[in-house]
Design a protein around this motif. Structure first.
Motif, short mmCIF file in Angstrom:
data_model
loop_
_atom_site.label_atom_id
_atom_site.label_comp_id
_atom_site.label_asym_id
_atom_site.label_seq_id
_atom_site.Cartn_x
_atom_site.Cartn_y
_atom_site.Cartn_z
N ARG A 99 0.80 -1.07 0.09
CA ARG A 99 -0.08 0.02 0.12
C ARG A 99 0.85 0.98 0.00
O ARG A 99 1.78 1.08 0.75
N THR A 101 2.31 4.52 1.32
CA THR A 101 1.83 5.15 2.61
C THR A 101 2.39 6.39 2.85
O THR A 101 2.35 7.19 3.57
N GLY A 397 0.20 10.79 3.69
CA GLY A 397 0.36 9.28 4.26
C GLY A 397 -0.56 8.32 3.67
O GLY A 397 -1.20 7.23 4.60
N GLY A 398 -0.52 8.14 2.35
CA GLY A 398 -1.15 7.15 1.40
C GLY A 398 -2.62 7.52 1.23
O GLY A 398 -3.25 6.80 0.41
#
Length: 439
Positions: A99, A101, A397-398
């Protein structure tokens, strides 16, 4: 506006394989060396504009955000990578939990750019940022090329509406992206229904020559179209004889006929003749639409003609001779052993150098508010430029924070282009209208 924003049901496939194999082999080697988690900064930029272009147009930002959001290595993708022995088991395990991030900053969609402009800045670990390179460049290079061509055509049209109609001249998926980029660059409508469905772009279209040829006579075809679509429809008048067709069109639809379309021949001469004929027949409000392999130069040549709108296909979806912007995605800073960020840059011969450091950009303006320089730096931002910085947060932060309606990008481009020196709108060959100023 994305499909999700429109509330339309659609399956969004993973974008993880829209990449080159070496992105994953680099990842594997970095995981083994222990460098994969080093904080890194990548920037997307171009070293030069296509020959003769005076500015570029940022397009595809919204699609980049969608691609980052859907960059997932699901079971079928992992099975493929394992079967093809692309990477080892340790890397596959890491990818399974991938993912993004980190943070992404960039020029907002619709903004203009110049050589060296840090159009997109991706910050995170080396591992999570490097794998995004190919899909980011694929989107930005294609969409920005189309938007730049569209912008030049919009300037040449001088406010007259432009219709994007290039779906049959490119890949079916590229056609949808091209329609979106053209809308950002100044086109008002598209013939592509998938673009209308996915992005909310207004769609238009009536009939082709095949419809006329289907019927026993041209009058039969026009009658059928008017009966079905109403008097406000657009009738295609160049299947046989234009003058005969215009007379039949007005006879059948009356002076309330919406428009006639000319798709061949000497468009300048025909537009004048058709306008005079329509006026003589009392159809003074009937508009004239022209198509037929138009580009910005052909559109400019029709500036004095009584043309109300233009339909553009091939030249638009191929970037009017420049189908890519030559953008690159380079590592410009990485974490040192002490935790600080150190600039890095390629210094090889051959013109493919880059400037290291995490950069900001701002646009200097003169006393009249007209842009005078594209300022790029990696140190402190001068006080006089603090309020004119160009990069905006897109991902924090993703989490996506920079998604916006497509209309916002379209309006931003109109404003950005209007803020450039007047020479930016010249179609003659020339250098970028704003000189880069590196601090």
């Amino acid at each position: 506006m994305s499909t999700a924003e429109l509330g339309l049901p659609v399956d969004v496939p993973s974008t993880a394989l829209f990449t080159d194999r070496y992105e994953l082999t680099m990842l594997q080697a970095a995981l083994r060396s222990g460098a994969a988690q080093r904080r890194s900064v990548f920037e997307a930029f171009t070293r030069r504009l296509p020959e003769g272009r005076r500015y570029g147009v940022v397009a595809g930002t919204g699609r980049v955000l969608d691609a980052v959001e859907n960059f997932r290595f699901d079971a079928p993708v992992l099975d493929f990578l394992r079967r093809e022995h692309v990477v080892d088991d340790q890397t596959l395990e890491w990818l399974a939990g991938y993912r993004f991030t980190g943070d992404i900053w960039g020029y907002p969609e619709g903004e203009v750019y110049f050589p060296g402009s840090p159009i997109l800045r991706v910050e995170g670990s080396f591992a999570e940022a490097v794998v995004l390179e190919t899909v980011v460049l694929s989107i930005l290079n294609h969409d920005s090329a189309i938007a730049a061509a569209a912008s030049r055509m919009a300037v040449a049209a001088g406010g007259r509406p432009l219709v994007e109609m290039g779906a049959r001249r490119t890949h079916e998926l590229a056609a949808v992206a091209a329609s979106r980029a053209a809308y950002v660059g100044g086109f008002r409508t598209s013939s592509n229904l998938a673009a209308g469905f996915r992005y909310g772009i207004p769609t238009v279209g009536t009939s082709a020559h095949a419809f006329t040829l289907l019927h026993d006579t041209e009058r039969d075809a026009f009658t059928a179209q008017v009966d079905s679509l109403g008097r406000g429809t657009t009738l295609l008048v160049d299947t046989y004889d234009v003058a005969t067709a215009v007379k039949a069109a007005v006879d059948i639809a009356g002076p309330e006929l919406g428009a006639v379309r000319i798709d061949s021949g000497d468009l300048l001469l025909l537009a004048h003749r058709v306008r005079q004929q329509l006026d003589d027949l009392g159809a003074k409000n009937t508009k004239i639409v022209v198509t037929s392999d138009l580009d910005e130069y052909a559109i400019a040549s029709l500036a004095a003609a009584p043309v109300d709108s233009y339909g553009v296909g091939t030249s638009l979806v191929t970037g009017s001779g420049h189908p890519t912007c030559s953008m690159v995605y380079k590592l410009v800073a990485r974490e040192a052993d002490d935790g600080s960020l150190v600039p890095v840059a390629k210094k090889s011969m051959g013109g493919k150098t880059s400037v290291g450091g995490r950069k900001w950009a701002a646009r200097r303006v003169d006393e009249d508010g007209v842009a005078s320089a594209e300022v790029v730096g990696s140190g402190p931002v001068p006080d006089d430029l603090a309020g004119r910085r160009l990069l905006v947060p897109l991902v924090r932060g993703g989490e996506i924070v920079g998604r916006e309606p497509l209309e916002a990008a379209r309006l931003r481009h109109i404003e950005a282009r209007a803020g450039l020196p007047l020479s930016a709108t010249q179609l003659s060959r020339g250098e970028p209208v704003l000189p880069p100023e590196i601090l």
